[in-house]
Design a protein around this motif. Structure first.
Motif, PDB file in Angstrom:
ATOM      1  N   GLU A 132       0.833  -1.198   0.000  1.00  0.00           N
ATOM      2  CA  GLU A 132       0.000   0.000   0.000  1.00  0.00           C
ATOM      3  C   GLU A 132       0.869   1.251   0.000  1.00  0.00           C
ATOM      4  OE1 GLU A 132      -2.446   0.837   3.519  1.00  0.00           O
ATOM      5  OE2 GLU A 132      -4.160   0.914   2.160  1.00  0.00           O
ATOM      6  N   LEU A 133       1.962   1.209   0.771  1.00  0.00           N
ATOM      7  CA  LEU A 133       2.885   2.343   0.801  1.00  0.00           C
ATOM      8  C   LEU A 133       3.545   2.544  -0.556  1.00  0.00           C
ATOM      9  CD1 LEU A 133       4.416   4.547   2.317  1.00  0.00           C
ATOM     10  CD2 LEU A 133       6.063   2.800   3.058  1.00  0.00           C
ATOM     11  N   ILE A 134       3.946   1.439  -1.212  1.00  0.00           N
ATOM     12  CA  ILE A 134       4.556   1.529  -2.544  1.00  0.00           C
ATOM     13  C   ILE A 134       3.590   2.177  -3.527  1.00  0.00           C
ATOM     14  CG2 ILE A 134       5.325   0.146  -4.510  1.00  0.00           C
ATOM     15  CD1 ILE A 134       6.530  -1.817  -2.466  1.00  0.00           C
ATOM     16  N   ASP A 135       2.315   1.756  -3.489  1.00  0.00           N
ATOM     17  CA  ASP A 135       1.317   2.338  -4.385  1.00  0.00           C
ATOM     18  C   ASP A 135       1.147   3.832  -4.125  1.00  0.00           C
ATOM     19  OD1 ASP A 135       0.901  -0.099  -5.573  1.00  0.00           O
ATOM     20  OD2 ASP A 135      -0.845  -0.606  -4.345  1.00  0.00           O
ATOM     21  N   GLU A 184       1.906   6.777  -6.775  1.00  0.00           N
ATOM     22  CA  GLU A 184       0.835   7.705  -7.140  1.00  0.00           C
ATOM     23  C   GLU A 184       1.268   9.151  -6.934  1.00  0.00           C
ATOM     24  OE1 GLU A 184      -3.838   8.613  -5.954  1.00  0.00           O
ATOM     25  OE2 GLU A 184      -2.759   6.939  -5.045  1.00  0.00           O
ATOM     26  N   ARG A 185       1.949   9.413  -5.799  1.00  0.00           N
ATOM     27  CA  ARG A 185       2.355  10.787  -5.500  1.00  0.00           C
ATOM     28  C   ARG A 185       3.440  11.281  -6.454  1.00  0.00           C
ATOM     29  NH1 ARG A 185       2.612  10.139   1.122  1.00  0.00           N
ATOM     30  NH2 ARG A 185       0.363   9.964   1.440  1.00  0.00           N
ATOM     31  N   VAL A 186       4.395  10.405  -6.752  1.00  0.00           N
ATOM     32  CA  VAL A 186       5.478  10.799  -7.652  1.00  0.00           C
ATOM     33  C   VAL A 186       4.998  10.804  -9.096  1.00  0.00           C
ATOM     34  CG1 VAL A 186       7.775  10.177  -8.501  1.00  0.00           C
ATOM     35  CG2 VAL A 186       7.243   9.952  -6.068  1.00  0.00           C
ATOM     36  N   GLY A 187       4.059   9.898  -9.429  1.00  0.00           N
ATOM     37  CA  GLY A 187       3.589   9.770 -10.801  1.00  0.00           C
ATOM     38  C   GLY A 187       2.905  11.004 -11.344  1.00  0.00           C
ATOM     39  N   VAL A 188       2.382  11.872 -10.467  1.00  0.00           N
ATOM     40  CA  VAL A 188       1.705  13.073 -10.958  1.00  0.00           C
ATOM     41  C   VAL A 188       2.658  14.001 -11.700  1.00  0.00           C
ATOM     42  CG1 VAL A 188      -0.001  13.000  -9.100  1.00  0.00           C
ATOM     43  CG2 VAL A 188       2.086  14.325  -8.798  1.00  0.00           C
ATOM     44  N   PHE A 189       3.980  13.820 -11.489  1.00  0.00           N
ATOM     45  CA  PHE A 189       4.961  14.661 -12.164  1.00  0.00           C
ATOM     46  C   PHE A 189       5.386  14.098 -13.514  1.00  0.00           C
ATOM     47  CE2 PHE A 189       5.492  15.398  -7.606  1.00  0.00           C
ATOM     48  CZ  PHE A 189       5.368  16.779  -7.551  1.00  0.00           C
ATOM     49  N   GLN A 190       4.905  12.882 -13.873  1.00  0.00           N
ATOM     50  CA  GLN A 190       5.314  12.263 -15.128  1.00  0.00           C
ATOM     51  C   GLN A 190       4.991  13.113 -16.353  1.00  0.00           C
ATOM     52  OE1 GLN A 190       7.115   9.336 -15.302  1.00  0.00           O
ATOM     53  NE2 GLN A 190       7.386   9.924 -17.446  1.00  0.00           N
ATOM     54  N   PRO A 191       3.787  13.723 -16.432  1.00  0.00           N
ATOM     55  CA  PRO A 191       3.507  14.556 -17.615  1.00  0.00           C
ATOM     56  C   PRO A 191       4.475  15.716 -17.774  1.00  0.00           C
ATOM     57  CG  PRO A 191       1.479  14.014 -16.452  1.00  0.00           C
ATOM     58  CD  PRO A 191       2.598  13.577 -15.569  1.00  0.00           C
ATOM     59  N   ASP A 192       4.923  16.286 -16.639  1.00  0.00           N
ATOM     60  CA  ASP A 192       5.874  17.391 -16.722  1.00  0.00           C
ATOM     61  C   ASP A 192       7.203  16.913 -17.288  1.00  0.00           C
ATOM     62  OD1 ASP A 192       4.327  19.586 -15.245  1.00  0.00           O
ATOM     63  OD2 ASP A 192       4.244  17.919 -13.847  1.00  0.00           O
TER      64      ASP A 192
END
Length: 332
Positions: A96-99, A103-111
């Protein structure tokens, strides 16, 4: 002790009396006191105390009174189930922590993707060092969903990826590998390749591959550095370059020879290998250079050159090169 600190070694701890103390508790139905158990067993009190502490830790004893002097044995299957449930709960929490982290870091992928696309100079970046490269390849492999294409020269860092490839195959990711003919002649290498083919990988061989590289999901290209002393990779995020690599891989795939087993050696590729050797000899390369370009030892290379000279009935290396050019390279 919590499950985060308990290790496999914990089950072997507790002194020399763990088994005797548990059997004693099982026979009597309980331990009514550590001193009494030590006297009955004829051993020192400290040893029994350590054994009891360890048996409590691994759930094979439980405290049966309010003062902590009486201990009852627990069915080993129930103790194991209790321990396993704790481990499973911790695994769930960690996943759950890995997910959450992804999720938190993935929001920066589009940038990041937008920056790479917008800035041509950022389309390629470099990683140097075995640990950094290994970590990146693990991340790229975890993110791969459909297919990984592999060019494997026999040096440059791409040869230590059997286990990651097996993990990809286990997840249903297709793995296609093109390696050099010389891998057919090495028993240890053939056995590693057999592990991959048994798991579902498709492997072809060629006489020469210029550079080790990977292509993940037709989009991320990873080129290994040429310096064998230090592992390094170049990551290419440009889709045009990725398409070039895909076209090149598919062209090489069409001309390569399937590796259909581990017992065939060079039999299936003898003509192709002789042609490659002949082409390099015709250019005047020394045995050492020919061997290096084909990724084989000088000794093996000279053995193949000797076979070629006998087949051509040549009396000198120069004559063999000329006759080989006529035989294999009619347009030369």
């Amino acid at each position: 002790m919590t499950m985060t600190t308990m290790s496999a070694g914990s089950f072997a701890a507790g002194g020399d009396y763990v088994t005797d103390v548990y059997r004693y508790a099982s026979r009597r139905g309980a331990i009514d006191g550590i001193e009494q158990a030590a006297a009955d067993l004829g051993v020192e009190v400290a040893g029994v105390a350590r054994a009891v502490e360890h048996l409590l830790e691994i759930r094979l004893l439980r405290v049966a009174d309010d003062v902590g002097r009486r201990f009852e044995p627990v069915d080993p299957q129930l103790a194991a189930a209790s321990l396993v449930s704790s481990v499973e709960r911790e695994i769930y929490l960690r996943r759950e922590l890995i997910d959450q982290i992804r999720e938190r870091v993935g929001v920066f992928q589009p940038d990041w993707t937008g920056a790479v696309t917008a800035a041509p100079g950022a389309a390629v970046d470099y990683l140097v060092g075995a640990m950094e490269v290994r970590g990146f390849l693990k991340t790229a492999g975890d993110a791969c969903r459909e297919e990984v294409l592999v060019l494997q020269t026999g040096s440059g860092g791409a040869d230590d990826l059997v286990e990651p490839f097996l993990a990809l195959l286990a997840r249903g990711v297709a793995v296609r590998i093109i390696c050099q003919h010389r891998n057919r002649g090495d028993v240890a290498t053939r056995m590693r390749l057999k592990r991959l083919t048994d798991a579902g990988a498709v492997i072809y061989t060629l006489s020469h591959i210029p550079r080790s590289a990977l292509v993940f999901d037709r989009s991320l290209v990873v080129m290994f550095g040429m310096n064998e002393e230090e592992v390094s990779v170049a990551r290419v995020h440009n889709q045009g370059i990725a398409q070039f690599f895909l076209d090149m891989f598919n062209h090489m795939w069409e001309t390569a020879t399937p590796l259909e087993g581990v017992g065939f050696g060079y039999a299936d590729v003898a003509d192709d290998l002789q042609q490659a050797i002949a082409a390099l000899m015709a250019k005047g390369y020394t045995d050492e250079v020919v061997a290096r370009k084909l990724g084989m030892s000088v000794r093996s290379c000279r053995r193949h050159i000797g076979t070629l000279m006998r087949d051509l009935d040549a009396t000198s290396r120069f004559q063999a090169g000329v006759q080989a050019a006529r035989r294999f390279l009619p347009s030369a």
